[in-house]
Design a protein around this motif. Structure first.
Motif, PDB file in Angstrom:
ATOM      1  N   HIS A  17       0.886  -1.166   0.000  1.00 42.27           N
ATOM      2  CA  HIS A  17       0.000   0.000   0.000  1.00 42.27           C
ATOM      3  C   HIS A  17       0.922   1.213   0.000  1.00 42.27           C
ATOM      4  N   SER A  18       1.155   1.742  -1.173  1.00 39.70           N
ATOM      5  CA  SER A  18       2.130   2.815  -1.290  1.00 39.70           C
ATOM      6  C   SER A  18       1.719   3.791  -2.379  1.00 39.70           C
ATOM      7  N   ASN A  19       2.167   5.013  -2.242  1.00 43.03           N
ATOM      8  CA  ASN A  19       1.987   6.009  -3.291  1.00 43.03           C
ATOM      9  C   ASN A  19       3.137   5.953  -4.290  1.00 43.03           C
ATOM     10  N   TRP A  20       4.116   5.109  -4.013  1.00 41.30           N
ATOM     11  CA  TRP A  20       5.299   4.954  -4.857  1.00 41.30           C
ATOM     12  C   TRP A  20       5.278   3.594  -5.524  1.00 41.30           C
ATOM     13  N   MET A  21       5.843   3.488  -6.693  1.00 37.37           N
ATOM     14  CA  MET A  21       5.877   2.212  -7.419  1.00 37.37           C
ATOM     15  C   MET A  21       6.973   1.279  -6.931  1.00 37.37           C
ATOM     16  N   GLU A  22       8.041   1.806  -6.394  1.00 37.50           N
ATOM     17  CA  GLU A  22       9.183   0.960  -6.013  1.00 37.50           C
ATOM     18  C   GLU A  22       8.791  -0.220  -5.107  1.00 37.50           C
ATOM     19  N   PRO A  23       7.966  -0.021  -4.080  1.00 36.79           N
ATOM     20  CA  PRO A  23       7.580  -1.181  -3.262  1.00 36.79           C
ATOM     21  C   PRO A  23       6.820  -2.246  -4.066  1.00 36.79           C
ATOM     22  N   TYR A  24       6.004  -1.826  -5.004  1.00 34.07           N
ATOM     23  CA  TYR A  24       5.279  -2.780  -5.844  1.00 34.07           C
ATOM     24  C   TYR A  24       6.242  -3.543  -6.753  1.00 34.07           C
ATOM     25  N   ILE A  25       7.207  -2.837  -7.300  1.00 37.71           N
ATOM     26  CA  ILE A  25       8.195  -3.476  -8.174  1.00 37.71           C
ATOM     27  C   ILE A  25       8.993  -4.507  -7.391  1.00 37.71           C
ATOM     28  N   GLU A  26       9.444  -4.141  -6.196  1.00 37.98           N
ATOM     29  CA  GLU A  26      10.212  -5.072  -5.371  1.00 37.98           C
ATOM     30  C   GLU A  26       9.376  -6.298  -5.013  1.00 37.98           C
ATOM     31  N   ARG A  27       8.141  -6.077  -4.587  1.00 38.01           N
ATOM     32  CA  ARG A  27       7.256  -7.178  -4.217  1.00 38.01           C
ATOM     33  C   ARG A  27       6.986  -8.069  -5.421  1.00 38.01           C
ATOM     34  N   PHE A  28       6.760  -7.462  -6.575  1.00 42.43           N
ATOM     35  CA  PHE A  28       6.502  -8.206  -7.808  1.00 42.43           C
ATOM     36  C   PHE A  28       7.681  -9.120  -8.127  1.00 42.43           C
ATOM     37  N   HIS A  29       8.889  -8.586  -8.064  1.00 43.71           N
ATOM     38  CA  HIS A  29      10.067  -9.395  -8.375  1.00 43.71           C
ATOM     39  C   HIS A  29      10.298 -10.499  -7.337  1.00 43.71           C
ATOM     40  N   GLU A  30      10.006 -10.211  -6.076  1.00 39.62           N
ATOM     41  CA  GLU A  30      10.201 -11.209  -5.021  1.00 39.62           C
ATOM     42  C   GLU A  30       9.128 -12.294  -5.033  1.00 39.62           C
ATOM     43  N   ASP A  31       7.870 -11.887  -5.174  1.00 42.10           N
ATOM     44  CA  ASP A  31       6.754 -12.821  -5.004  1.00 42.10           C
ATOM     45  C   ASP A  31       6.243 -13.443  -6.294  1.00 42.10           C
ATOM     46  N   VAL A  32       6.468 -12.787  -7.412  1.00 42.00           N
ATOM     47  CA  VAL A  32       5.948 -13.309  -8.684  1.00 42.00           C
ATOM     48  C   VAL A  32       7.096 -13.807  -9.561  1.00 42.00           C
ATOM     49  N   CYS A  33       7.987 -12.940  -9.897  1.00 41.65           N
ATOM     50  CA  CYS A  33       9.076 -13.307 -10.815  1.00 41.65           C
ATOM     51  C   CYS A  33       9.927 -14.461 -10.293  1.00 41.65           C
ATOM     52  N   ALA A  34      10.202 -14.446  -9.017  1.00 39.45           N
ATOM     53  CA  ALA A  34      11.088 -15.458  -8.437  1.00 39.45           C
ATOM     54  C   ALA A  34      10.552 -16.872  -8.611  1.00 39.45           C
ATOM     55  N   HIS A  35       9.243 -17.023  -8.787  1.00 42.84           N
ATOM     56  CA  HIS A  35       8.616 -18.341  -8.888  1.00 42.84           C
ATOM     57  C   HIS A  35       7.949 -18.581 -10.247  1.00 42.84           C
ATOM     58  N   CYS A  36       8.151 -17.699 -11.179  1.00 40.12           N
ATOM     59  CA  CYS A  36       7.457 -17.763 -12.471  1.00 40.12           C
ATOM     60  C   CYS A  36       8.033 -18.878 -13.355  1.00 40.12           C
ATOM     61  N   VAL A  37       7.151 -19.608 -14.007  1.00 36.99           N
ATOM     62  CA  VAL A  37       7.583 -20.676 -14.917  1.00 36.99           C
ATOM     63  C   VAL A  37       8.285 -20.110 -16.150  1.00 36.99           C
ATOM     64  N   ASN A  38       8.081 -18.860 -16.446  1.00 34.36           N
ATOM     65  CA  ASN A  38       8.732 -18.231 -17.602  1.00 34.36           C
ATOM     66  C   ASN A  38      10.170 -17.801 -17.302  1.00 34.36           C
ATOM     67  N   ARG A  39      10.538 -17.768 -16.044  1.00 38.31           N
ATOM     68  CA  ARG A  39      11.848 -17.223 -15.663  1.00 38.31           C
ATOM     69  C   ARG A  39      13.016 -17.863 -16.410  1.00 38.31           C
ATOM     70  N   PRO A  40      13.071 -19.175 -16.517  1.00 37.67           N
ATOM     71  CA  PRO A  40      14.232 -19.756 -17.208  1.00 37.67           C
ATOM     72  C   PRO A  40      14.078 -19.794 -18.732  1.00 37.67           C
ATOM     73  N   THR A  41      13.111 -19.087 -19.289  1.00 37.38           N
ATOM     74  CA  THR A  41      12.861 -19.137 -20.729  1.00 37.38           C
ATOM     75  C   THR A  41      13.169 -17.801 -21.385  1.00 37.38           C
ATOM     76  N   SER A  42      13.062 -17.785 -22.688  1.00 32.98           N
ATOM     77  CA  SER A  42      13.273 -16.544 -23.440  1.00 32.98           C
ATOM     78  C   SER A  42      12.096 -15.581 -23.291  1.00 32.98           C
ATOM     79  N   GLN A  43      11.014 -16.025 -22.648  1.00 33.47           N
ATOM     80  CA  GLN A  43       9.851 -15.156 -22.450  1.00 33.47           C
ATOM     81  C   GLN A  43       9.976 -14.320 -21.179  1.00 33.47           C
TER      82      GLN A  43
END
Length: 115
Positions: free
Chosen positions: A56-82
């Motif tokens: 819950h922020s007025n800034w994007m940085e916390p959302y970006i960090e959370r996105f990379h930690e909680d979504v990207c880190a476990h994404c099936v696309n991570r080891p692919t060219s996508q």
């Protein structure tokens, strides 16, 4: 935890406001997965919504960090060219879409309680 119909309103809003601006979407998409494109939104919608709800922020940085930690880190696309996916540059629009759905849902719940 979100299930099918709980996520549907988020998907509709994201497709309208985010997918419509995606330069990676295949002709005829969305949905993109049936067209051969493993879309980060389609694959990780539940995790994306939950990640946005954790911040819950007025800034994007916390959302970006959370996105990379909680979504990207476990994404099936991570080891692919996508990877990175379009959400990397469209995350602001996704956050706005999710928060708008939440706001509508909050108003609907409040209106129901008033009647």
């Amino acid at each position: 935890m979100y299930e099918g119909t709980d996520l549907e309103e988020y998907m509709v809003e994201i497709r309208d406001r985010v997918c419509s601006r995606c330069i990676e979407r295949p002709p005829g998409g969305p949905p993109c997965q049936p067209l051969g494109k493993r879309c980060g939104v389609e694959v990780n919608l539940r995790e994306l919504v939950e990640a946005v709800h954790q911040e819950h922020s007025n800034w994007m940085e916390p959302y970006i960090e959370r996105f990379h930690e909680d979504v990207c880190a476990h994404c099936v696309n991570r080891p692919t060219s996508q990877c990175p996916c379009a959400l990397d540059y469209l995350l602001l629009l996704a956050v706005e879409a999710i928060e708008d759905v939440d706001q509508r849902r909050g108003k609907s719940a409040m209106q129901g309680a008033e009647t």
